[in-house]
Design a protein around this motif. Structure first.
Motif, PDB file in Angstrom:
ATOM      1  N   VAL A   1       0.599  -0.781  -0.020  1.00 26.09           N
ATOM      2  CA  VAL A   1       0.284   0.074   0.060  1.00 26.09           C
ATOM      3  C   VAL A   1       1.355   1.382  -0.498  1.00 26.09           C
ATOM      4  O   VAL A   1       2.136   1.543   0.515  1.00 26.09           O
ATOM      5  CB  VAL A   1      -1.215   0.202   1.324  1.00 26.09           C
ATOM      6  CG1 VAL A   1      -1.114   1.307   0.864  1.00 26.09           C
ATOM      7  CG2 VAL A   1      -1.748  -1.228   1.234  1.00 26.09           C
ATOM      8  N   ARG A   2       0.847   2.089  -1.201  1.00 20.06           N
ATOM      9  CA  ARG A   2       1.597   3.471  -1.684  1.00 20.06           C
ATOM     10  C   ARG A   2       0.723   4.653  -0.528  1.00 20.06           C
ATOM     11  O   ARG A   2       1.459   5.481  -0.295  1.00 20.06           O
ATOM     12  CB  ARG A   2       2.086   3.508  -2.880  1.00 20.06           C
ATOM     13  CG  ARG A   2       2.857   2.161  -3.219  1.00 20.06           C
ATOM     14  CD  ARG A   2       4.354   2.636  -3.036  1.00 20.06           C
ATOM     15  NE  ARG A   2       4.822   1.268  -3.110  1.00 20.06           N
ATOM     16  CZ  ARG A   2       5.897   0.949  -3.006  1.00 20.06           C
ATOM     17  NH1 ARG A   2       6.264   0.893  -1.384  1.00 20.06           N
ATOM     18  NH2 ARG A   2       6.521  -0.405  -3.635  1.00 20.06           N
ATOM     19  N   VAL A   3      -0.053   4.828  -0.671  1.00 18.08           N
ATOM     20  CA  VAL A   3      -0.897   5.975  -0.692  1.00 18.08           C
ATOM     21  C   VAL A   3      -1.335   5.719   0.869  1.00 18.08           C
ATOM     22  O   VAL A   3      -0.414   4.835   1.848  1.00 18.08           O
ATOM     23  CB  VAL A   3      -2.764   5.486  -0.748  1.00 18.08           C
ATOM     24  CG1 VAL A   3      -3.414   5.590  -2.774  1.00 18.08           C
ATOM     25  CG2 VAL A   3      -3.164   4.716  -0.470  1.00 18.08           C
ATOM     26  N   ASN A   4      -1.722   7.710   1.100  1.00 19.24           N
ATOM     27  CA  ASN A   4      -1.209   7.715   2.866  1.00 19.24           C
ATOM     28  C   ASN A   4      -2.812   7.352   3.310  1.00 19.24           C
ATOM     29  O   ASN A   4      -3.396   8.364   3.012  1.00 19.24           O
ATOM     30  CB  ASN A   4      -1.417   9.473   2.681  1.00 19.24           C
ATOM     31  CG  ASN A   4      -0.873  10.481   3.800  1.00 19.24           C
ATOM     32  OD1 ASN A   4      -0.960   9.079   5.159  1.00 19.24           O
ATOM     33  ND2 ASN A   4      -0.583  10.979   4.452  1.00 19.24           N
ATOM     34  N   CYS A   5      -2.460   5.895   4.479  1.00 17.84           N
ATOM     35  CA  CYS A   5      -3.995   5.785   4.765  1.00 17.84           C
ATOM     36  C   CYS A   5      -3.551   5.099   5.805  1.00 17.84           C
ATOM     37  O   CYS A   5      -1.642   5.079   5.873  1.00 17.84           O
ATOM     38  CB  CYS A   5      -4.685   5.098   3.922  1.00 17.84           C
ATOM     39  SG  CYS A   5      -3.733   3.257   2.814  1.00 17.84           S
ATOM     40  N   PRO A   6      -4.134   4.698   6.899  1.00 16.66           N
ATOM     41  CA  PRO A   6      -3.826   3.840   8.151  1.00 16.66           C
ATOM     42  C   PRO A   6      -2.859   2.622   8.035  1.00 16.66           C
ATOM     43  O   PRO A   6      -2.103   1.851   8.662  1.00 16.66           O
ATOM     44  CB  PRO A   6      -4.887   4.207   9.414  1.00 16.66           C
ATOM     45  CG  PRO A   6      -6.127   4.890   8.772  1.00 16.66           C
ATOM     46  CD  PRO A   6      -5.201   5.016   7.234  1.00 16.66           C
ATOM     47  N   THR A   7      -3.125   2.262   6.289  1.00 10.91           N
ATOM     48  CA  THR A   7      -2.823   0.916   6.068  1.00 10.91           C
ATOM     49  C   THR A   7      -1.555   1.587   4.910  1.00 10.91           C
ATOM     50  O   THR A   7      -0.587   0.141   4.735  1.00 10.91           O
ATOM     51  CB  THR A   7      -3.852   0.036   4.831  1.00 10.91           C
ATOM     52  OG1 THR A   7      -4.334   0.905   4.175  1.00 10.91           O
ATOM     53  CG2 THR A   7      -4.997  -0.452   5.750  1.00 10.91           C
ATOM     54  N   GLN A   8      -0.876   2.373   5.265  1.00 10.41           N
ATOM     55  CA  GLN A   8       0.494   2.323   4.279  1.00 10.41           C
ATOM     56  C   GLN A   8       1.280   1.606   4.809  1.00 10.41           C
ATOM     57  O   GLN A   8       1.416   1.343   5.594  1.00 10.41           O
ATOM     58  CB  GLN A   8       0.700   3.621   4.505  1.00 10.41           C
ATOM     59  CG  GLN A   8       2.270   4.155   3.502  1.00 10.41           C
ATOM     60  CD  GLN A   8       1.886   6.177   3.262  1.00 10.41           C
ATOM     61  OE1 GLN A   8       1.821   6.528   4.417  1.00 10.41           O
ATOM     62  NE2 GLN A   8       3.078   6.452   2.477  1.00 10.41           N
ATOM     63  N   GLY A   9       1.950   0.642   3.689  1.00  9.37           N
ATOM     64  CA  GLY A   9       3.450   0.398   3.855  1.00  9.37           C
ATOM     65  C   GLY A   9       2.886  -1.360   4.711  1.00  9.37           C
ATOM     66  O   GLY A   9       3.827  -2.300   4.219  1.00  9.37           O
ATOM     67  N   ARG A  10       1.643  -1.576   4.262  1.00 12.11           N
ATOM     68  CA  ARG A  10       0.906  -2.808   5.147  1.00 12.11           C
ATOM     69  C   ARG A  10       0.931  -3.575   3.626  1.00 12.11           C
ATOM     70  O   ARG A  10       0.913  -3.027   2.291  1.00 12.11           O
ATOM     71  CB  ARG A  10      -0.340  -3.014   5.115  1.00 12.11           C
ATOM     72  CG  ARG A  10      -0.757  -4.428   5.621  1.00 12.11           C
ATOM     73  CD  ARG A  10      -2.330  -3.840   6.653  1.00 12.11           C
ATOM     74  NE  ARG A  10      -2.530  -6.057   7.517  1.00 12.11           N
ATOM     75  CZ  ARG A  10      -3.247  -6.092   7.885  1.00 12.11           C
ATOM     76  NH1 ARG A  10      -4.659  -4.613   8.202  1.00 12.11           N
ATOM     77  NH2 ARG A  10      -3.760  -7.209   7.472  1.00 12.11           N
ATOM     78  N   ARG A  11       1.500  -4.727   3.159  1.00 14.79           N
ATOM     79  CA  ARG A  11       2.027  -5.800   2.429  1.00 14.79           C
ATOM     80  C   ARG A  11       0.178  -6.642   1.350  1.00 14.79           C
ATOM     81  O   ARG A  11      -0.225  -7.075   2.759  1.00 14.79           O
ATOM     82  CB  ARG A  11       2.817  -6.306   2.388  1.00 14.79           C
ATOM     83  CG  ARG A  11       3.947  -5.397   2.526  1.00 14.79           C
ATOM     84  CD  ARG A  11       4.884  -6.473   2.585  1.00 14.79           C
ATOM     85  NE  ARG A  11       5.498  -7.594   1.391  1.00 14.79           N
ATOM     86  CZ  ARG A  11       6.860  -7.370   0.451  1.00 14.79           C
ATOM     87  NH1 ARG A  11       7.393  -6.821   0.129  1.00 14.79           N
ATOM     88  NH2 ARG A  11       6.727  -8.256  -0.948  1.00 14.79           N
ATOM     89  N   PHE A  12       0.266  -6.382   0.249  1.00 11.35           N
ATOM     90  CA  PHE A  12      -0.953  -7.630   0.279  1.00 11.35           C
ATOM     91  C   PHE A  12      -0.729  -7.818  -1.354  1.00 11.35           C
ATOM     92  O   PHE A  12      -0.723  -8.237  -2.097  1.00 11.35           O
ATOM     93  CB  PHE A  12      -2.280  -6.635   0.050  1.00 11.35           C
ATOM     94  CG  PHE A  12      -2.134  -5.535  -1.288  1.00 11.35           C
ATOM     95  CD1 PHE A  12      -2.212  -5.696  -2.344  1.00 11.35           C
ATOM     96  CD2 PHE A  12      -1.416  -3.750  -0.852  1.00 11.35           C
ATOM     97  CE1 PHE A  12      -3.164  -5.018  -3.592  1.00 11.35           C
ATOM     98  CE2 PHE A  12      -1.748  -3.565  -2.223  1.00 11.35           C
ATOM     99  CZ  PHE A  12      -2.104  -3.617  -3.577  1.00 11.35           C
ATOM    100  N   TYR A  13      -1.452  -9.310  -1.474  1.00 10.37           N
ATOM    101  CA  TYR A  13      -1.730  -9.761  -2.114  1.00 10.37           C
ATOM    102  C   TYR A  13      -2.984  -9.308  -3.602  1.00 10.37           C
ATOM    103  O   TYR A  13      -4.398  -9.362  -3.120  1.00 10.37           O
ATOM    104  CB  TYR A  13      -2.035 -11.783  -2.925  1.00 10.37           C
ATOM    105  CG  TYR A  13      -0.738 -12.016  -1.947  1.00 10.37           C
ATOM    106  CD1 TYR A  13       0.009 -12.642  -3.207  1.00 10.37           C
ATOM    107  CD2 TYR A  13      -0.220 -12.260  -0.479  1.00 10.37           C
ATOM    108  CE1 TYR A  13       1.828 -13.192  -2.150  1.00 10.37           C
ATOM    109  CE2 TYR A  13       0.307 -13.317  -0.023  1.00 10.37           C
ATOM    110  CZ  TYR A  13       1.655 -13.533  -0.792  1.00 10.37           C
ATOM    111  OH  TYR A  13       2.840 -13.660  -0.235  1.00 10.37           O
ATOM    112  N   GLY A  14      -2.831  -9.137  -4.713  1.00 10.12           N
ATOM    113  CA  GLY A  14      -3.548  -8.635  -5.889  1.00 10.12           C
ATOM    114  C   GLY A  14      -4.299  -9.007  -7.582  1.00 10.12           C
ATOM    115  O   GLY A  14      -2.501 -10.100  -7.114  1.00 10.12           O
TER     116      GLY A  14
END
Length: 144
Positions: A42-55
């Motif tokens: 996650v690159r956007v400025n939000c509470p989950t910024q920096g969190r990794r995910f599968y898409g």
């Protein structure tokens, strides 16, 4: 496939899955297209910024697949549990089919025994009827 072959295939899959997990090699996460889902951050400025995910690998024309990377282990555990349950179901279906075969064999055997008993019973009735007709009709024809 027959129940026996499905059972054997599932047992092999569980063994392979168990061995691969014990070596800590994790199978790739796949999207709904059945393609390997890339891991993103996650690159956007939000509470989950920096969190990794599968898409979905087809982004932006996505299939809607999304999974947080730290939750994947839970999914893999559930997949393993599902495989184990499928294996157990296949084993039980196989046992059921074996028992059905045994029941069918016993039914045939019992039917044959029943028919044999009915034949003996009919023979006994015939003997009794002949004896009774001899007794009631007299033994005139036998004694001269």
């Amino acid at each position: 496939f027959s129940i026996l072959w499905r059972h054997k295939i599932l047992v092999v899959l569980v063994c392979i899955r168990s061995r691969s997990r014990s070596r800590s090699s994790v199978p790739p996460v796949k999207c709904y297209h059945d393609d390997v889902a890339p891991i993103r951050t996650v690159r956007v400025n939000c509470p989950t910024q920096g969190r990794r995910f599968y898409g979905c690998s087809h982004y932006p024309r996505t299939c809607g697949f999304f999974k947080w990377a730290d939750e994947v282990d839970n999914v893999l555990d559930l997949q393993m549990l599902a495989i184990e349950k499928d294996t157990k179901i296949s084993e039980l279906e196989y046992e059921r089919d074996v028992l059905k075969g045994k029941v069918a064999e016993l039914a045939i055997e019992n039917t044959e025994k029943f028919h044999a008993m009915e034949t003996v019973k009919a023979d006994k009735k015939l003997c009794i009827m002949l004896f009774m007709s001899w007794v009631v009709g007299g033994c005139d024809g036998l004694v001269e």
